[in-house]
Structures are given as C-alpha cells and as structure tokens.
Scaffold this motif. Structure first.
Motif, PDB file in Angstrom:
ATOM      1  N   GLY A 138       0.777  -1.231   0.000  1.00 43.78           N
ATOM      2  CA  GLY A 138       0.000   0.000   0.000  1.00 43.78           C
ATOM      3  C   GLY A 138       0.808   1.280   0.000  1.00 43.78           C
ATOM      4  N   GLY A 139       2.104   1.185   0.299  1.00 38.71           N
ATOM      5  CA  GLY A 139       2.901   2.402   0.408  1.00 38.71           C
ATOM      6  C   GLY A 139       3.731   2.687  -0.828  1.00 38.71           C
ATOM      7  N   GLU A 140       4.789   3.453  -0.629  1.00 38.73           N
ATOM      8  CA  GLU A 140       5.722   3.768  -1.719  1.00 38.73           C
ATOM      9  C   GLU A 140       6.493   2.493  -2.086  1.00 38.73           C
ATOM     10  N   ARG A 141       6.568   2.195  -3.373  1.00 39.63           N
ATOM     11  CA  ARG A 141       7.181   0.942  -3.789  1.00 39.63           C
ATOM     12  C   ARG A 141       8.134   1.157  -4.961  1.00 39.63           C
ATOM     13  N   GLU A 142       9.017   0.183  -5.130  1.00 39.03           N
ATOM     14  CA  GLU A 142      10.004   0.262  -6.211  1.00 39.03           C
ATOM     15  C   GLU A 142       9.289   0.112  -7.553  1.00 39.03           C
ATOM     16  N   PRO A 143       9.508   1.061  -8.488  1.00 38.75           N
ATOM     17  CA  PRO A 143       8.748   1.058  -9.752  1.00 38.75           C
ATOM     18  C   PRO A 143       8.826  -0.249 -10.537  1.00 38.75           C
ATOM     19  N   GLN A 144      10.001  -0.892 -10.560  1.00 37.11           N
ATOM     20  CA  GLN A 144      10.119  -2.132 -11.324  1.00 37.11           C
ATOM     21  C   GLN A 144       9.262  -3.236 -10.710  1.00 37.11           C
ATOM     22  N   HIS A 145       9.208  -3.286  -9.382  1.00 40.88           N
ATOM     23  CA  HIS A 145       8.358  -4.281  -8.718  1.00 40.88           C
ATOM     24  C   HIS A 145       6.898  -4.065  -9.081  1.00 40.88           C
ATOM     25  N   VAL A 146       6.486  -2.799  -9.119  1.00 38.78           N
ATOM     26  CA  VAL A 146       5.101  -2.474  -9.474  1.00 38.78           C
ATOM     27  C   VAL A 146       4.815  -2.866 -10.926  1.00 38.78           C
ATOM     28  N   ALA A 147       5.750  -2.592 -11.823  1.00 37.91           N
ATOM     29  CA  ALA A 147       5.570  -2.950 -13.234  1.00 37.91           C
ATOM     30  C   ALA A 147       5.466  -4.457 -13.416  1.00 37.91           C
ATOM     31  N   ASP A 148       6.327  -5.200 -12.710  1.00 34.79           N
ATOM     32  CA  ASP A 148       6.293  -6.662 -12.804  1.00 34.79           C
ATOM     33  C   ASP A 148       4.999  -7.210 -12.212  1.00 34.79           C
ATOM     34  N   GLU A 149       4.561  -6.629 -11.109  1.00 30.70           N
ATOM     35  CA  GLU A 149       3.312  -7.042 -10.477  1.00 30.70           C
ATOM     36  C   GLU A 149       2.124  -6.809 -11.406  1.00 30.70           C
ATOM     37  N   ARG A 150       2.093  -5.635 -12.034  1.00 32.24           N
ATOM     38  CA  ARG A 150       0.983  -5.327 -12.942  1.00 32.24           C
ATOM     39  C   ARG A 150       0.972  -6.284 -14.125  1.00 32.24           C
ATOM     40  N   ARG A 151       2.154  -6.592 -14.638  1.00 31.17           N
ATOM     41  CA  ARG A 151       2.217  -7.531 -15.756  1.00 31.17           C
ATOM     42  C   ARG A 151       1.665  -8.894 -15.339  1.00 31.17           C
ATOM     43  N   TRP A 152       2.000  -9.326 -14.131  1.00 35.22           N
ATOM     44  CA  TRP A 152       1.528 -10.614 -13.648  1.00 35.22           C
ATOM     45  C   TRP A 152      -0.001 -10.646 -13.571  1.00 35.22           C
ATOM     46  N   PHE A 153      -0.580  -9.615 -12.973  1.00 31.11           N
ATOM     47  CA  PHE A 153      -2.044  -9.571 -12.878  1.00 31.11           C
ATOM     48  C   PHE A 153      -2.702  -9.449 -14.254  1.00 31.11           C
ATOM     49  N   ALA A 154      -2.163  -8.592 -15.110  1.00 32.21           N
ATOM     50  CA  ALA A 154      -2.833  -8.279 -16.375  1.00 32.21           C
ATOM     51  C   ALA A 154      -2.546  -9.282 -17.488  1.00 32.21           C
ATOM     52  N   HIS A 155      -1.337  -9.863 -17.493  1.00 35.56           N
ATOM     53  CA  HIS A 155      -0.916 -10.622 -18.677  1.00 35.56           C
ATOM     54  C   HIS A 155      -0.361 -12.023 -18.394  1.00 35.56           C
ATOM     55  N   GLU A 156      -0.346 -12.455 -17.142  1.00 38.09           N
ATOM     56  CA  GLU A 156       0.307 -13.735 -16.858  1.00 38.09           C
ATOM     57  C   GLU A 156      -0.527 -14.677 -16.015  1.00 38.09           C
ATOM     58  N   MET A 157      -1.268 -14.166 -15.056  1.00 35.91           N
ATOM     59  CA  MET A 157      -1.951 -15.013 -14.083  1.00 35.91           C
ATOM     60  C   MET A 157      -2.949 -15.954 -14.743  1.00 35.91           C
ATOM     61  N   ARG A 158      -3.783 -15.433 -15.635  1.00 35.58           N
ATOM     62  CA  ARG A 158      -4.799 -16.276 -16.276  1.00 35.58           C
ATOM     63  C   ARG A 158      -4.155 -17.449 -17.016  1.00 35.58           C
ATOM     64  N   ALA A 159      -3.202 -17.138 -17.898  1.00 38.62           N
ATOM     65  CA  ALA A 159      -2.619 -18.174 -18.753  1.00 38.62           C
ATOM     66  C   ALA A 159      -1.912 -19.244 -17.938  1.00 38.62           C
ATOM     67  N   SER A 160      -1.322 -18.856 -16.818  1.00 33.65           N
ATOM     68  CA  SER A 160      -0.594 -19.822 -15.982  1.00 33.65           C
ATOM     69  C   SER A 160      -1.539 -20.707 -15.183  1.00 33.65           C
ATOM     70  N   THR A 161      -2.567 -20.099 -14.572  1.00 35.11           N
ATOM     71  CA  THR A 161      -3.447 -20.875 -13.697  1.00 35.11           C
ATOM     72  C   THR A 161      -4.509 -21.638 -14.476  1.00 35.11           C
ATOM     73  N   TYR A 162      -4.843 -21.200 -15.678  1.00 41.44           N
ATOM     74  CA  TYR A 162      -5.868 -21.884 -16.476  1.00 41.44           C
ATOM     75  C   TYR A 162      -5.269 -22.937 -17.414  1.00 41.44           C
ATOM     76  N   TRP A 163      -3.945 -23.052 -17.423  1.00 42.79           N
ATOM     77  CA  TRP A 163      -3.298 -24.034 -18.310  1.00 42.79           C
ATOM     78  C   TRP A 163      -3.603 -25.444 -17.846  1.00 42.79           C
ATOM     79  N   ARG A 164      -3.862 -26.318 -18.817  1.00 43.64           N
ATOM     80  CA  ARG A 164      -4.127 -27.728 -18.509  1.00 43.64           C
ATOM     81  C   ARG A 164      -2.971 -28.582 -19.014  1.00 43.64           C
ATOM     82  N   PRO A 165      -2.274 -29.273 -18.142  1.00 40.71           N
ATOM     83  CA  PRO A 165      -1.237 -30.188 -18.610  1.00 40.71           C
ATOM     84  C   PRO A 165      -1.872 -31.391 -19.300  1.00 40.71           C
ATOM     85  N   ASP A 166      -1.070 -32.101 -20.058  1.00 41.99           N
ATOM     86  CA  ASP A 166      -1.510 -33.344 -20.703  1.00 41.99           C
ATOM     87  C   ASP A 166      -0.862 -34.508 -19.959  1.00 41.99           C
TER      88      ASP A 166
END
Length: 277
Positions: free
Chosen positions: A182-210
C-alpha cells in the motif's frame, strides 16, 4: 557476458521471438535450470549459488519481467511461450539435457517444456504449480481469479492482494498486506506485479497439462509441495497433478516460496531428490 561482483553469476541476454531474455549462469557440471513466473532470476540467486558447486545453474527473468524486455508490452505470457524461451536458453548455453526446477508459475513453465521438448529435460521438479483446472471447484476459482484481477486493474492494489491470499489459502494479516503493497514501492516491482495480474496469471493458472503425454515421456517428473503448505490452494493443485501423473508428491522445506525463505535446506533436499533419480 558480464560478471557481477556480488556473486558468481555471468549475465547475458538472448534474442528470442518477441523478446530479449536476461539470463544468468553460475558454476559448472550438469545443467540445472531454476525457473519462476513471475519471480525473476534475483529471487533464485541464493539457491543458485548453493547449487553452483556441482551444477551449471541457469536462471532467467521470464519474458516481460524486469530485465527481459518484450517487443510488445501487451503480449500475454503463456506457458507455451515461456517453455519455448527455456528451450532456447538451454540450447544456447549448450549444456543440456537439463534438470529443470520450476516454482509456482515457473512450475507450469517447466511442465510445458517437458511436454514440448522432453529431449531437453531429463528431470523436472514442478514445485507447487497453481493448476486450478485440475480441481473440482475450478469454476469457483476461475470466478475468484477474474474478480481479483479486475480489482487490481481497477486500482485497488491492496484489495486485490487480500483476495489473492484468501483464495490461495495463505494467512496474511491485513496490516501486513497494507504495509507490503500500500505504500511507496520500487517502480520495477510495481511494473512486474501489474504484468503478472494483467498478462500472466490467467494463462498460468488456467493451463491444462496433458498427463498422458507427461507420463509417456522419458523425462522424470516430480511434483513438489512445501512442508508448510498444507491446506493451501497450491497444495491441492499439486496433489491433483501428482494423482493425474500416477506419482506421489515430493516434499520440500518451507512453504510456497521455501527456496527463498530457507535456500540452504531447500538445496539440501533438492540434491537428495536429484540423487534418488
């Protein structure tokens, strides 16, 4: 390559389709890959240093995270793309076939690698992959995932993290979440976090192994679970994966991020597991 004075890593970069990957190599001996998603190479550095005494250890920032830059910042990070990146890195360092150890989203990456290129990995340790599609309550978990992603993208960062930890079954006091996110944070950490929420979480958790493909491969596949993860979501998903593969889970010290919390104990256990193969 350039060597960092703080550790023994030699850092390099590799051009791959759509991205330039940052990677680091330590030690000598059989190749061991440590993969995270969204965790970057720095998170694995203490463990990598411990393993470098008898292995060539390869770590990387996954595409779009920290020093691994994308041509298109809006590209989603899928297990297939990350597996292809790992495949290209293994070929580039020319020290395979490898032992591939992945944690969380990185565990999904190494499972996808084992499916696509079993010739490049003789052993895979998938530590707590968040594969919710293997669970009977997958629809409820998908709904929860979509809700926490929407909460984050609407600007309520701490609210999203509270929902994330609740769904993950990880006990985290609300004041600590507020302090951490919630406080002041390192910009790169915030950018990586946003990428994870916006562009990575769905594809990783919804993937089905064979499971059939993984069972048929010559690759030895182990499913890792933290000793302290009992009852958590990734404990459930990992047990479901092990059952689908017809194996028993392999326990490791600590919880979901045991390799960060107790790298010495984790390295000792990992060496034991590798030797048993």
């Amino acid at each position: 390559m350039t060597t960092h004075p703080t550790d023994t890593a030699a850092a390099g970069s590799l051009r791959v389709p759509g991205a330039r990957l940052h990677y680091e190599v330590r030690g000598e001996g059989p190749l061991l890959v440590l993969a995270g998603a969204p965790m970057d190479a720095a998170a694995f550095a203490p463990l990598a240093e411990l393993l470098a005494g008898d292995h060539t250890v390869l770590t990387t920032d996954p595409r779009g995270i920290n020093r691994s830059r994308l041509d298109d910042p809006d590209q989603d990070s899928t297990p297939r793309l990350r597996a292809d990146d790992l495949s290209r890195l293994i070929a580039h360092v020319d020290a395979g076939p490898a032992i591939a150890v992945g944690s969380s989203g990185g565990a999904v990456s190494v499972l996808a690698l084992a499916q696509a290129r079993p010739d490049q990995v003789h052993t895979v340790v998938a530590h707590e992959p968040p594969l919710i599609e293997l669970l009977t309550d997958r629809e409820q978990l998908r709904t929860g995932t979509e809700d926490l992603i929407a909460t984050y993208l609407a600007g309520d960062v701490t609210g999203a993290w509270k929902k994330f930890f609740a769904q993950a079954g990880i006990t985290m006091p609300e004041p600590l979440i507020e302090q951490m996110f919630g406080g002041e944070r390192e910009p790169q950490h915030v950018a990586d976090e946003r990428r994870w929420f916006a562009h990575e979480m769905r594809a990783s958790t919804y993937w089905r192994p064979d499971p059939a493909t993984l069972r048929a491969a010559a690759t030895r596949i182990l499913v890792g679970i933290g000793d302290d993860s009992a009852g958590q979501l990734c404990d459930r998903t990992s047990r479901a994966l092990a059952q689908a593969l017809g194996t028993e889970p392999t326990t490791f010290p600590g919880g979901h991020t045991g390799f960060v919390e107790t790298p010495d104990a984790f390295a000792t256990r990992l060496r034991m597991v590798i030797r048993e193969g």
